[in-house]
Enzyme design. Structure first.
Site, PDB file in Angstrom:
ATOM      1  N   ARG A   1     102.403 -20.448 -98.835  1.00  0.00           N
ATOM      2  CA  ARG A   1     103.612 -19.778 -99.346  1.00  0.00           C
ATOM      3  C   ARG A   1     103.705 -18.342 -98.826  1.00  0.00           C
ATOM      4  O   ARG A   1     104.781 -17.886 -98.447  1.00  0.00           O
ATOM      5  CB  ARG A   1     103.637 -19.803-100.872  1.00  0.00           C
ATOM      6  CG  ARG A   1     103.860 -21.208-101.418  1.00  0.00           C
ATOM      7  CD  ARG A   1     103.742 -21.253-102.913  1.00  0.00           C
ATOM      8  NE  ARG A   1     102.375 -20.868-103.287  1.00  0.00           N
ATOM      9  CZ  ARG A   1     102.043 -20.259-104.421  1.00  0.00           C
ATOM     10  NH1 ARG A   1     102.971 -19.960-105.301  1.00  0.00           N
ATOM     11  NH2 ARG A   1     100.790 -19.962-104.673  1.00  0.00           N
TER      12      ARG A   1
ATOM     13  N   ASN B   1     105.166 -23.874-105.058  1.00  0.00           N
ATOM     14  CA  ASN B   1     104.349 -25.088-105.163  1.00  0.00           C
ATOM     15  C   ASN B   1     105.054 -26.079-106.073  1.00  0.00           C
ATOM     16  O   ASN B   1     105.663 -25.694-107.077  1.00  0.00           O
ATOM     17  CB  ASN B   1     102.972 -24.770-105.744  1.00  0.00           C
ATOM     18  CG  ASN B   1     102.069 -24.089-104.749  1.00  0.00           C
ATOM     19  OD1 ASN B   1     102.282 -24.146-103.549  1.00  0.00           O
ATOM     20  ND2 ASN B   1     101.043 -23.430-105.249  1.00  0.00           N
TER      21      ASN B   1
END
Length: 143
Positions: free
Chosen positions: A73, A91
């Site tokens: 990320r 996520n």
């Protein structure tokens, strides 16, 4: 003589890098339409709009593989901000990562290429792409 050879080798290296960048840009432009049409859930008409216009548009990718707990990320955030995109990465409970990005079409294509590679410890098995129709807030969030 040794200095001349080093300078020549350095110039050759710089030319090779420039050629590699030019080749990547050409490849992105040539394959952008094909990649978008192959993506799940994008009709050909939408794919053509996403790739051929200079207007801002959005994409959402679901990235599967070893993409949680490996800095994926944060990698997405760095890449997106570097390309002038806004959006987010988060996520998902199934172990995948959702990436939403909004911006110019060439930047979205470049981000997708980078998402396929990911950071060093990630392993991307599959990416699903579709159009995103809602412009996100400024910046790129990680959650």
């Amino acid at each position: 003589m040794n200095r001349v050879l080093r300078a020549s080798a350095k110039a050759h290296h710089c030319n090779a890098l420039a050629l590699r960048e030019e080749t990547l840009d050409a490849r992105i432009n040539r394959t952008a339409g094909v990649r978008c049409r192959r993506s799940a859930g994008i009709p050909d008409s939408d794919a053509a709009i996403a790739v051929t216009t200079d207007q801002s548009s959005g994409m959402v990718w679901r990235v599967r593989g070893r993409v949680q707990g490996v800095g994926y990320r944060a990698f997405c955030q760095r890449q997106a901000l570097g390309l002038g995109l806004k959006g987010w990465a988060r996520n998902l409970p199934d172990g995948s990562v959702e990436v939403v990005a909004w911006g110019m079409s060439p930047a979205l294509v470049a981000l997708e290429e980078r998402l396929r590679t990911g950071p060093r410890h990630a392993h991307v098995d599959a990416i699903e792409a579709s159009m995103w129709r809602h412009e996100p807030a400024d910046g790129f969030a990680v959650s």
